[in-house]
Scaffold this motif. Structure first.
Motif, PDB file in Angstrom:
ATOM      1  N   ALA A  33       0.828  -1.200   0.000  1.00  0.00           N
ATOM      2  CA  ALA A  33       0.000   0.000   0.000  1.00  0.00           C
ATOM      3  C   ALA A  33       0.864   1.253   0.000  1.00  0.00           C
ATOM      4  O   ALA A  33       1.979   1.274   0.530  1.00  0.00           O
ATOM      5  N   VAL A  34       0.343   2.312  -0.598  1.00  0.00           N
ATOM      6  CA  VAL A  34       0.988   3.621  -0.625  1.00  0.00           C
ATOM      7  C   VAL A  34       0.438   4.448   0.531  1.00  0.00           C
ATOM      8  O   VAL A  34      -0.777   4.602   0.669  1.00  0.00           O
ATOM      9  N   SER A  35       1.321   4.968   1.382  1.00  0.00           N
ATOM     10  CA  SER A  35       0.872   5.809   2.497  1.00  0.00           C
ATOM     11  C   SER A  35       0.538   7.199   1.981  1.00  0.00           C
ATOM     12  O   SER A  35       1.142   7.676   1.012  1.00  0.00           O
ATOM     13  N   GLN A  36      -0.410   7.847   2.646  1.00  0.00           N
ATOM     14  CA  GLN A  36      -0.855   9.168   2.236  1.00  0.00           C
ATOM     15  C   GLN A  36      -1.006  10.057   3.463  1.00  0.00           C
ATOM     16  O   GLN A  36      -1.238   9.566   4.573  1.00  0.00           O
ATOM     17  N   PRO A  37      -0.899  11.372   3.296  1.00  0.00           N
ATOM     18  CA  PRO A  37      -1.083  12.294   4.419  1.00  0.00           C
ATOM     19  C   PRO A  37      -2.553  12.391   4.807  1.00  0.00           C
ATOM     20  O   PRO A  37      -3.442  11.922   4.090  1.00  0.00           O
ATOM     21  N   ALA A 157      -2.045  -0.541 -10.521  1.00  0.00           N
ATOM     22  CA  ALA A 157      -2.436   0.373  -9.448  1.00  0.00           C
ATOM     23  C   ALA A 157      -2.283  -0.297  -8.086  1.00  0.00           C
ATOM     24  O   ALA A 157      -2.416  -1.513  -7.956  1.00  0.00           O
ATOM     25  N   ARG A 158      -2.007   0.527  -7.068  1.00  0.00           N
ATOM     26  CA  ARG A 158      -1.793   0.004  -5.722  1.00  0.00           C
ATOM     27  C   ARG A 158      -2.715   0.691  -4.730  1.00  0.00           C
ATOM     28  O   ARG A 158      -3.135   1.843  -4.919  1.00  0.00           O
ATOM     29  N   VAL A 159      -3.038  -0.028  -3.683  1.00  0.00           N
ATOM     30  CA  VAL A 159      -3.880   0.520  -2.621  1.00  0.00           C
ATOM     31  C   VAL A 159      -3.224   1.785  -2.063  1.00  0.00           C
ATOM     32  O   VAL A 159      -2.022   1.815  -1.818  1.00  0.00           O
ATOM     33  N   GLY A 160      -4.019   2.808  -1.870  1.00  0.00           N
ATOM     34  CA  GLY A 160      -3.527   4.077  -1.361  1.00  0.00           C
ATOM     35  C   GLY A 160      -3.310   5.111  -2.441  1.00  0.00           C
ATOM     36  O   GLY A 160      -3.320   6.316  -2.163  1.00  0.00           O
ATOM     37  N   GLN A 161      -3.109   4.669  -3.670  1.00  0.00           N
ATOM     38  CA  GLN A 161      -2.921   5.620  -4.752  1.00  0.00           C
ATOM     39  C   GLN A 161      -4.235   6.324  -5.093  1.00  0.00           C
ATOM     40  O   GLN A 161      -5.327   5.854  -4.759  1.00  0.00           O
TER      41      GLN A 161
END
Length: 211
Positions: A33-37, A157-161
């Protein structure tokens, strides 16, 4: 001959092991997963309008009927690949998408999200927003890529994007009588509540400013 055969077996075993390591590495990267603010990264509501044309077309031996034009900016909450079910011929991937409050990391950290059998499931021990907002700001959507480029982007595509999809909500009819009909509502639940999207354009990015 015995020594040569033994070396060949050892080399084959090494190649198989290397292949398994590469597959494992790819799966790890694909699922990471991609972390996001914090903050709503996709604040806009999806845009649904009448289709420009009601003309049908054929895709992979299915008749596709447009039901509505559709445009959505959202955060990817879950991704599931499908290869063997009846719909996989048309739709190789489902994306669980969130927008508004369901694109905010502070809210999403309270949820566990998973997908299976073309369904999207969520649970939370403490609800940070009312359930009605979860229902109206997230959905499982079946992707029908209009071309190979779109298919590759959706599969990668990846989770968090963050994703921007443009296309049409559709009905698909197979020659065997099978059919798949998109929901036209963002507030329905249960069987038939998923969107079936003919995806004509797909942009995927890690941060909202990159979209």
């Amino acid at each position: 001959m015995d020594a040569w055969l033994e070396r060949w077996r050892e080399r084959r075993a090494g190649l198989v092991m290397a292949g398994l390591v590469l597959v494992a590495a790819f799966l790890w990267w694909d699922q990471r997963a991609v972390s996001q603010p914090a903050g709503a990264l996709a604040p806009e509501e999806p845009v649904q309008e009448p289709p420009e044309s009601t003309a049908t077309w054929t895709f992979k031996n299915h008749t596709i009927t447009p039901l509505a034009a559709f445009d959505i900016h959202a955060r990817i909450l879950g991704k599931e690949r499908y290869r063997f079910d009846r719909a996989a011929e048309l739709s190789p991937v489902d994306l669980a998408l969130g927008w508004g409050p369901m694109s905010d990391s502070r809210i999403l950290e309270a949820f566990t999200i998973d997908q299976r059998d073309r369904w999207y499931f969520w649970r939370s021990a403490r609800m940070p927003v009312p359930e009605t907002q979860v229902v109206s700001h997230s959905a499982n959507m079946h992707m029908i890529p209009a071309n190979g480029g779109v298919a590759r982007r959706l599969k990668a595509a990846r989770v968090g994007q963050l994703v921007h999809l443009k296309g049409q909500l559709v009905r698909a009819d197979g020659k065997d009588g099978w059919h798949w009909v998109s929901s036209l509502s963002r507030t329905d639940t249960g069987d038939g509540s998923c969107e079936v999207i003919w995806v004509e354009s797909a942009q995927v990015a890690d941060r909202s400013q990159d979209m």
